[in-house]
Design a protein around this motif. Sequence first.
Motif, PDB file in Angstrom:
ATOM      1  N   VAL A  90       0.845  -1.198   0.000  1.00 13.84           N
ATOM      2  CA  VAL A  90       0.000   0.000   0.000  1.00 13.84           C
ATOM      3  C   VAL A  90       0.878   1.245   0.000  1.00 13.84           C
ATOM      4  CG1 VAL A  90      -1.643   1.349   1.378  1.00 13.84           C
ATOM      5  CG2 VAL A  90      -2.025  -1.079   1.024  1.00 13.84           C
ATOM      6  N   GLY A  91       1.957   1.211   0.761  1.00 13.57           N
ATOM      7  CA  GLY A  91       2.893   2.345   0.761  1.00 13.57           C
ATOM      8  C   GLY A  91       3.465   2.597  -0.626  1.00 13.57           C
ATOM      9  N   ALA A  92       3.802   1.530  -1.321  1.00 14.73           N
ATOM     10  CA  ALA A  92       4.319   1.670  -2.683  1.00 14.73           C
ATOM     11  C   ALA A  92       3.258   2.244  -3.612  1.00 14.73           C
ATOM     12  CB  ALA A  92       4.811   0.316  -3.200  1.00 14.73           C
ATOM     13  N   ASP A  93       2.026   1.808  -3.444  1.00 11.77           N
ATOM     14  CA  ASP A  93       0.940   2.341  -4.268  1.00 11.77           C
ATOM     15  C   ASP A  93       0.699   3.819  -3.974  1.00 11.77           C
ATOM     16  OD1 ASP A  93       0.483  -0.008  -5.633  1.00 11.77           O
ATOM     17  OD2 ASP A  93      -0.994  -0.725  -4.184  1.00 11.77           O
ATOM     18  N   ILE A  94       0.817   4.205  -2.725  1.00  8.77           N
ATOM     19  CA  ILE A  94       0.668   5.617  -2.368  1.00  8.77           C
ATOM     20  C   ILE A  94       1.772   6.441  -3.007  1.00  8.77           C
ATOM     21  CG2 ILE A  94       0.826   7.249  -0.440  1.00  8.77           C
ATOM     22  CD1 ILE A  94      -0.701   5.159   1.237  1.00  8.77           C
ATOM     23  N   LEU A  95       2.993   5.919  -3.006  1.00 13.44           N
ATOM     24  CA  LEU A  95       4.096   6.635  -3.655  1.00 13.44           C
ATOM     25  C   LEU A  95       3.839   6.828  -5.135  1.00 13.44           C
ATOM     26  CD1 LEU A  95       7.234   5.027  -1.978  1.00 13.44           C
ATOM     27  CD2 LEU A  95       6.535   7.420  -1.845  1.00 13.44           C
ATOM     28  N   SER A  96       3.387   5.789  -5.816  1.00 14.75           N
ATOM     29  CA  SER A  96       3.146   5.920  -7.253  1.00 14.75           C
ATOM     30  C   SER A  96       1.981   6.848  -7.536  1.00 14.75           C
ATOM     31  CB  SER A  96       2.920   4.557  -7.899  1.00 14.75           C
ATOM     32  OG  SER A  96       1.722   3.988  -7.440  1.00 14.75           O
ATOM     33  N   THR A  97       0.985   6.853  -6.660  1.00 20.44           N
ATOM     34  CA  THR A  97      -0.154   7.742  -6.844  1.00 20.44           C
ATOM     35  C   THR A  97       0.236   9.189  -6.553  1.00 20.44           C
ATOM     36  OG1 THR A  97      -1.638   5.957  -6.209  1.00 20.44           O
ATOM     37  CG2 THR A  97      -2.534   8.163  -6.149  1.00 20.44           C
ATOM     38  N   ALA A  98       1.148   9.401  -5.628  1.00 21.16           N
ATOM     39  CA  ALA A  98       1.567  10.760  -5.289  1.00 21.16           C
ATOM     40  C   ALA A  98       2.337  11.410  -6.428  1.00 21.16           C
ATOM     41  CB  ALA A  98       2.424  10.735  -4.024  1.00 21.16           C
ATOM     42  N   VAL A  99       3.002  10.618  -7.230  1.00 19.17           N
ATOM     43  CA  VAL A  99       3.809  11.162  -8.324  1.00 19.17           C
ATOM     44  C   VAL A  99       2.942  11.597  -9.490  1.00 19.17           C
ATOM     45  CG1 VAL A  99       5.550  10.579 -10.051  1.00 19.17           C
ATOM     46  CG2 VAL A  99       5.863   9.880  -7.691  1.00 19.17           C
ATOM     47  N   ALA A 100       2.069  10.744  -9.935  1.00 19.10           N
ATOM     48  CA  ALA A 100       1.245  11.045 -11.109  1.00 19.10           C
ATOM     49  C   ALA A 100      -0.151  10.474 -10.898  1.00 19.10           C
ATOM     50  CB  ALA A 100       1.875  10.463 -12.364  1.00 19.10           C
ATOM     51  N   PRO A 101      -0.955  11.126 -10.050  1.00 21.97           N
ATOM     52  CA  PRO A 101      -2.264  10.549  -9.751  1.00 21.97           C
ATOM     53  C   PRO A 101      -3.216  10.619 -10.941  1.00 21.97           C
ATOM     54  CG  PRO A 101      -2.067  12.706  -8.740  1.00 21.97           C
ATOM     55  CD  PRO A 101      -0.726  12.374  -9.351  1.00 21.97           C
ATOM     56  N   SER A 102      -3.894   9.526 -11.165  1.00 21.59           N
ATOM     57  CA  SER A 102      -4.974   9.487 -12.149  1.00 21.59           C
ATOM     58  C   SER A 102      -6.174   8.884 -11.440  1.00 21.59           C
ATOM     59  CB  SER A 102      -4.576   8.641 -13.356  1.00 21.59           C
ATOM     60  OG  SER A 102      -4.495   7.279 -13.000  1.00 21.59           O
ATOM     61  N   TRP A 103      -7.356   9.043 -12.014  1.00 20.74           N
ATOM     62  CA  TRP A 103      -8.548   8.485 -11.383  1.00 20.74           C
ATOM     63  C   TRP A 103      -8.459   6.971 -11.305  1.00 20.74           C
ATOM     64  CZ3 TRP A 103     -11.281  11.184  -8.312  1.00 20.74           C
ATOM     65  CH2 TRP A 103     -11.437  12.550  -8.518  1.00 20.74           C
ATOM     66  N   ASP A 104      -7.834   6.360 -12.291  1.00 17.60           N
ATOM     67  CA  ASP A 104      -7.671   4.906 -12.280  1.00 17.60           C
ATOM     68  C   ASP A 104      -6.780   4.482 -11.116  1.00 17.60           C
ATOM     69  OD1 ASP A 104      -7.979   2.256 -13.435  1.00 17.60           O
ATOM     70  OD2 ASP A 104      -5.875   2.452 -14.058  1.00 17.60           O
ATOM     71  N   GLN A 105      -5.661   5.185 -10.938  1.00 19.16           N
ATOM     72  CA  GLN A 105      -4.750   4.855  -9.841  1.00 19.16           C
ATOM     73  C   GLN A 105      -5.395   5.118  -8.485  1.00 19.16           C
ATOM     74  OE1 GLN A 105      -1.385   7.275 -10.991  1.00 19.16           O
ATOM     75  NE2 GLN A 105      -0.194   5.445 -11.505  1.00 19.16           N
ATOM     76  N   LEU A 106      -6.127   6.218  -8.373  1.00 19.73           N
ATOM     77  CA  LEU A 106      -6.795   6.516  -7.106  1.00 19.73           C
ATOM     78  C   LEU A 106      -7.845   5.457  -6.777  1.00 19.73           C
ATOM     79  CD1 LEU A 106      -7.202  10.389  -7.353  1.00 19.73           C
ATOM     80  CD2 LEU A 106      -5.649   9.105  -5.872  1.00 19.73           C
ATOM     81  N   ALA A 110      -7.747   3.048  -3.525  1.00 21.85           N
ATOM     82  CA  ALA A 110      -8.880   2.953  -2.602  1.00 21.85           C
ATOM     83  C   ALA A 110      -9.299   1.497  -2.406  1.00 21.85           C
ATOM     84  CB  ALA A 110     -10.052   3.783  -3.132  1.00 21.85           C
ATOM     85  N   ALA A 111      -9.337   0.729  -3.492  1.00 24.93           N
ATOM     86  CA  ALA A 111      -9.711  -0.683  -3.386  1.00 24.93           C
ATOM     87  C   ALA A 111      -8.694  -1.452  -2.543  1.00 24.93           C
ATOM     88  CB  ALA A 111      -9.824  -1.299  -4.779  1.00 24.93           C
ATOM     89  N   ILE A 112      -7.415  -1.185  -2.750  1.00 25.90           N
ATOM     90  CA  ILE A 112      -6.371  -1.873  -1.985  1.00 25.90           C
ATOM     91  C   ILE A 112      -6.464  -1.520  -0.509  1.00 25.90           C
ATOM     92  CG2 ILE A 112      -3.872  -1.948  -1.607  1.00 25.90           C
ATOM     93  CD1 ILE A 112      -3.584  -1.732  -4.675  1.00 25.90           C
ATOM     94  N   VAL A 113      -6.709  -0.252  -0.209  1.00 26.34           N
ATOM     95  CA  VAL A 113      -6.810   0.165   1.194  1.00 26.34           C
ATOM     96  C   VAL A 113      -8.023  -0.492   1.856  1.00 26.34           C
ATOM     97  CG1 VAL A 113      -7.259   2.160   2.684  1.00 26.34           C
ATOM     98  CG2 VAL A 113      -5.523   2.309   0.899  1.00 26.34           C
ATOM     99  N   VAL A 114      -9.129  -0.583   1.139  1.00 31.92           N
ATOM    100  CA  VAL A 114     -10.320  -1.246   1.695  1.00 31.92           C
ATOM    101  C   VAL A 114     -10.034  -2.719   1.950  1.00 31.92           C
ATOM    102  CG1 VAL A 114     -12.675  -1.991   1.143  1.00 31.92           C
ATOM    103  CG2 VAL A 114     -11.998   0.387   0.768  1.00 31.92           C
ATOM    104  N   ILE A 115      -9.405  -3.391   0.997  1.00 33.98           N
ATOM    105  CA  ILE A 115      -9.068  -4.813   1.165  1.00 33.98           C
ATOM    106  C   ILE A 115      -8.135  -4.998   2.351  1.00 33.98           C
ATOM    107  CG2 ILE A 115      -7.821  -6.747   0.117  1.00 33.98           C
ATOM    108  CD1 ILE A 115      -8.945  -5.741  -2.602  1.00 33.98           C
ATOM    109  N   ARG A 116      -7.128  -4.142   2.468  1.00 37.23           N
ATOM    110  CA  ARG A 116      -6.184  -4.238   3.583  1.00 37.23           C
ATOM    111  C   ARG A 116      -6.885  -4.040   4.922  1.00 37.23           C
ATOM    112  NH1 ARG A 116      -4.048  -0.838   6.975  1.00 37.23           N
ATOM    113  NH2 ARG A 116      -4.855   0.942   5.847  1.00 37.23           N
ATOM    114  N   THR A 117      -7.783  -3.079   4.970  1.00 37.39           N
ATOM    115  CA  THR A 117      -8.498  -2.810   6.206  1.00 37.39           C
ATOM    116  C   THR A 117      -9.363  -4.001   6.604  1.00 37.39           C
ATOM    117  OG1 THR A 117      -8.496  -0.457   5.692  1.00 37.39           O
ATOM    118  CG2 THR A 117     -10.083  -1.210   7.334  1.00 37.39           C
ATOM    119  N   VAL A 118     -10.053  -4.592   5.644  1.00 37.04           N
ATOM    120  CA  VAL A 118     -10.900  -5.750   5.926  1.00 37.04           C
ATOM    121  C   VAL A 118     -10.043  -6.933   6.372  1.00 37.04           C
ATOM    122  CG1 VAL A 118     -12.442  -7.453   4.848  1.00 37.04           C
ATOM    123  CG2 VAL A 118     -12.781  -5.013   4.427  1.00 37.04           C
ATOM    124  N   LEU A 119      -8.923  -7.176   5.671  1.00 35.85           N
ATOM    125  CA  LEU A 119      -8.038  -8.283   6.055  1.00 35.85           C
ATOM    126  C   LEU A 119      -7.489  -8.085   7.463  1.00 35.85           C
ATOM    127  CD1 LEU A 119      -6.003  -8.908   2.775  1.00 35.85           C
ATOM    128  CD2 LEU A 119      -7.675 -10.434   3.825  1.00 35.85           C
TER     129      LEU A 119
END
Length: 134
Positions: A90-106, A110-119
């Motif tokens: 998730v940290g790596a995904d946040i880094l990639s999103t911080a550099v060049a955010p797109s709606w697809d990446q966001l 969001a899906a990864i963070v939800v999955i992580r929270t549920v797990l």
Amino acid sequence: MSASLDGLPEATSGIWLPDPGALGVEEWVLTAVLWLKLGVEAMGALIIGIGVLVASYQFIRALFSSGIRDYNPIRLTLARYLALALEFQVGADILSTAVAPSWDQLGKLAAIVVIRTVLNYFLMREMQEEHRGR
């Protein structure tokens, strides 16, 4: 703000401020963040590998030992490693999103963070149940 002859903008106070694009700073920062992202992803993969090795070792020991075969502690050991590795991913995904955010990446983030929270929720619940059962 006026521009100088060599492409460097001039601040209103008379101080010359270099343009980050002209100096290549933006590319350097982008490259550094992408390398950092790669390192964080590699660390997550390493943690998963270590978790698999530890759980495999515990499983083989339990398989060849006599007595009650309760595999829950082994499963929880692997789950802890996976949860930690997921945090790195998730940290790596946040880094990639911080550099060049797109709606697809966001959306993916969001899906990864939800999955992580549920797990993590279910993992913590199982660990509490395991602790109460002892």
